[in-house]
Scaffold this motif. Sequence first.
Motif, mmCIF file in Angstrom:
data_model
loop_
_atom_site.group_PDB
_atom_site.id
_atom_site.type_symbol
_atom_site.label_atom_id
_atom_site.label_comp_id
_atom_site.label_asym_id
_atom_site.label_seq_id
_atom_site.Cartn_x
_atom_site.Cartn_y
_atom_site.Cartn_z
ATOM 1 N N TYR A 183 36.288 45.648 48.217
ATOM 2 C CA TYR A 183 35.923 47.049 48.439
ATOM 3 C C TYR A 183 36.835 47.713 49.474
ATOM 4 N N ILE A 184 37.520 46.887 50.292
ATOM 5 C CA ILE A 184 38.508 47.461 51.214
ATOM 6 C C ILE A 184 39.630 48.121 50.420
ATOM 7 N N GLY A 185 40.062 47.441 49.354
ATOM 8 C CA GLY A 185 41.080 48.026 48.471
ATOM 9 C C GLY A 185 40.578 49.282 47.791
ATOM 10 N N LEU A 186 39.298 49.293 47.411
ATOM 11 C CA LEU A 186 38.710 50.475 46.782
ATOM 12 C C LEU A 186 38.720 51.670 47.728
ATOM 13 N N VAL A 187 38.343 51.428 48.983
ATOM 14 C CA VAL A 187 38.342 52.506 49.988
ATOM 15 C C VAL A 187 39.770 53.018 50.209
ATOM 16 N N LEU A 188 40.740 52.095 50.279
ATOM 17 C CA LEU A 188 42.137 52.489 50.450
ATOM 18 C C LEU A 188 42.609 53.327 49.268
ATOM 19 N N ALA A 246 57.024 35.478 23.225
ATOM 20 C CA ALA A 246 55.760 34.735 23.130
ATOM 21 C C ALA A 246 55.274 34.316 24.513
ATOM 22 N N GLU A 247 56.175 33.724 25.315
ATOM 23 C CA GLU A 247 55.817 33.311 26.673
ATOM 24 C C GLU A 247 55.484 34.519 27.551
ATOM 25 N N LEU A 248 56.240 35.592 27.351
ATOM 26 C CA LEU A 248 56.030 36.789 28.158
ATOM 27 C C LEU A 248 54.676 37.428 27.838
ATOM 28 N N SER A 249 54.283 37.411 26.562
ATOM 29 C CA SER A 249 52.976 37.962 26.180
ATOM 30 C C SER A 249 51.842 37.174 26.820
ATOM 31 N N ASN A 250 51.996 35.837 26.885
ATOM 32 C CA ASN A 250 50.979 35.010 27.554
ATOM 33 C C ASN A 250 50.898 35.351 29.042
ATOM 34 N N PHE A 251 52.058 35.583 29.651
ATOM 35 C CA PHE A 251 52.082 35.946 31.074
ATOM 36 C C PHE A 251 51.362 37.262 31.307
ATOM 37 N N PHE A 252 51.663 38.262 30.487
ATOM 38 C CA PHE A 252 51.026 39.567 30.653
ATOM 39 C C PHE A 252 49.539 39.514 30.334
ATOM 40 N N ALA A 253 49.143 38.650 29.387
ATOM 41 C CA ALA A 253 47.728 38.526 29.059
ATOM 42 C C ALA A 253 46.917 38.062 30.260
ATOM 43 N N ASN A 254 47.543 37.280 31.139
ATOM 44 C CA ASN A 254 46.859 36.760 32.321
ATOM 45 C C ASN A 254 47.074 37.608 33.571
ATOM 46 N N ASN A 255 48.139 38.433 33.568
ATOM 47 C CA ASN A 255 48.492 39.130 34.800
ATOM 48 C C ASN A 255 48.602 40.641 34.652
ATOM 49 N N LEU A 256 48.315 41.188 33.459
ATOM 50 C CA LEU A 256 48.515 42.627 33.267
ATOM 51 C C LEU A 256 47.563 43.431 34.131
ATOM 52 N N GLY A 257 46.280 43.030 34.165
ATOM 53 C CA GLY A 257 45.312 43.705 35.026
ATOM 54 C C GLY A 257 45.113 45.159 34.644
ATOM 55 N N THR A 258 44.602 45.934 35.572
ATOM 56 C CA THR A 258 44.377 47.363 35.322
ATOM 57 C C THR A 258 45.123 48.228 36.330
ATOM 58 N N GLY A 259 46.139 47.675 36.963
ATOM 59 C CA GLY A 259 46.915 48.442 37.926
ATOM 60 C C GLY A 259 48.117 49.095 37.285
ATOM 61 N N ALA A 260 49.251 49.125 38.019
ATOM 62 C CA ALA A 260 50.440 49.803 37.516
ATOM 63 C C ALA A 260 51.008 49.115 36.290
ATOM 64 N N LYS A 311 43.367 37.069 49.777
ATOM 65 C CA LYS A 311 42.236 37.998 49.699
ATOM 66 C C LYS A 311 42.710 39.451 49.757
ATOM 67 N N ILE A 312 43.767 39.692 50.533
ATOM 68 C CA ILE A 312 44.326 41.054 50.592
ATOM 69 C C ILE A 312 44.863 41.462 49.222
ATOM 70 N N PHE A 313 45.564 40.514 48.565
ATOM 71 C CA PHE A 313 46.103 40.791 47.231
ATOM 72 C C PHE A 313 44.978 41.029 46.229
ATOM 73 N N GLU A 314 43.893 40.265 46.347
ATOM 74 C CA GLU A 314 42.749 40.471 45.464
ATOM 75 C C GLU A 314 42.121 41.844 45.701
ATOM 76 N N GLY A 315 42.072 42.261 46.966
ATOM 77 C CA GLY A 315 41.515 43.568 47.291
ATOM 78 C C GLY A 315 42.338 44.712 46.719
ATOM 79 N N LEU A 316 43.661 44.507 46.611
ATOM 80 C CA LEU A 316 44.534 45.537 46.055
ATOM 81 C C LEU A 316 44.487 45.582 44.532
ATOM 82 N N ASN A 317 44.025 44.495 43.907
ATOM 83 C CA ASN A 317 43.961 44.407 42.448
ATOM 84 C C ASN A 317 42.659 45.016 41.946
ATOM 85 N N THR A 318 42.759 46.013 41.078
ATOM 86 C CA THR A 318 41.562 46.712 40.583
ATOM 87 C C THR A 318 40.645 45.808 39.763
#
Length: 439
Positions: free
Chosen positions: A319-324, A42-56, A300-307
Amino acid sequence: MFSTIRDAFKIKEIRNGILFDLLILIVVRLGSLIPTPGVNTAELSNFFANNLGTGANSLLDSFTGGSFQQMSIFALSVTPYITSSIIIQLLTIAIPALEEMQKDGNEGRKKITAITRIVSVALAIIESIGLSIGFGRAGYLYDYNFLSVAVIVITLTAGSTFVMWLGERITEKGIGNGVSIILLVNIVSRMPSDFVNLYDMFVKDKSTVNMILASVIIIAVVVLTTVLTIILNDAVRKIPVSYAQKVQGRRQVGGNSSHIPLKVNTGNVMPIIFASTLMSIPGIVTNLFNIQVTNSVVAKIFEGLNTNYWFRPGYPWAYIGLVLYIALVVFFAYFYTSISFNPMEIANNLKKQGGFVPGIRPGKQTQDYLNKILNYIVIIGAIGLIIVALIPIFFNGRFSADVSFGGTSLIIICGVIIETIKQIESKMLVRNYSGFLNK
């Protein structure tokens, strides 16, 4: 496609193979519902709901059919086997012994398969240890001690190994490549919930005009992305090849023509997977080990790496992350093509067989010509991959239309379906072929 499936069910051998596939897939999906002992799901699902994102992380959850987010006994599914296969394929170029095995016919392939299994089990153990320790430190285990960690590691490793074994049984007794079929079903199993989320976000409780407009846009985007994916999968540049005539005994042989099919998307989905994984490693490490980023520049670097932040208004540095990301996809497209297609070997084989490309001298000039064509089509394939991959990311960033499946998943879905249909058609062709032995 539907006529092929309908005709296939009329043949007992193919029908039994398809039913065997379905039986194995039911076992895989049932195992995805059984939670791993000791994990606070239950706790893990809440964590992933907030941090799963669209990356790996999101890609991993899509590949496992939601098992990773639920942390079931099949949470790792076939991902260690896929990673192992990629590693062995890359090492084949660097290690001569593996290269000799690959060229050693059926026996060599059996040895490489056995090595791939061993590496996949080792990767499953490493991933299980990392996940259990990370979740334990973050407070997502009921009891964080050696025994609970050992139970989780054994459970996840055994689950991944069992799914790998099921995939091999499909390949042996069923229809299609087992690992690919399991991967396909895992991805497809997440789609209904994704479409429900899109409906709740953009269609439900809206005015009639907005409902119709949103529905048309969603359908159009899905159809457009699927069509582009199919075109990208099937696009081929055919290099014409002619063979010189020669006399063998009392008759002339050769003189016919053929072609070398060069796929535009030679790297398939691998450049996207490599690029997404590299971009997501910093975020995965900080999330698993609960590392707090306090420096504003680093944040900000971490935000740039997050899709999630790409194309989102108010985050121009993303957009720096997008270019990378685009640069990584292009790099890995060329890299993967260089290890999977050898122009020098093709040119030498053509020369030995008396073949040549019209207007091009055999040997070095043929090699240079193939390299030139390959460099041209690889960049086209990479651009196509980037477009397909960025369509869902754009709508996620601009309109918060978060879905677990994206361009990467669609490329896998289309590729597996096309290859499975081709295998069924080939089995039907062999079955119905009437040669001189039958007469």
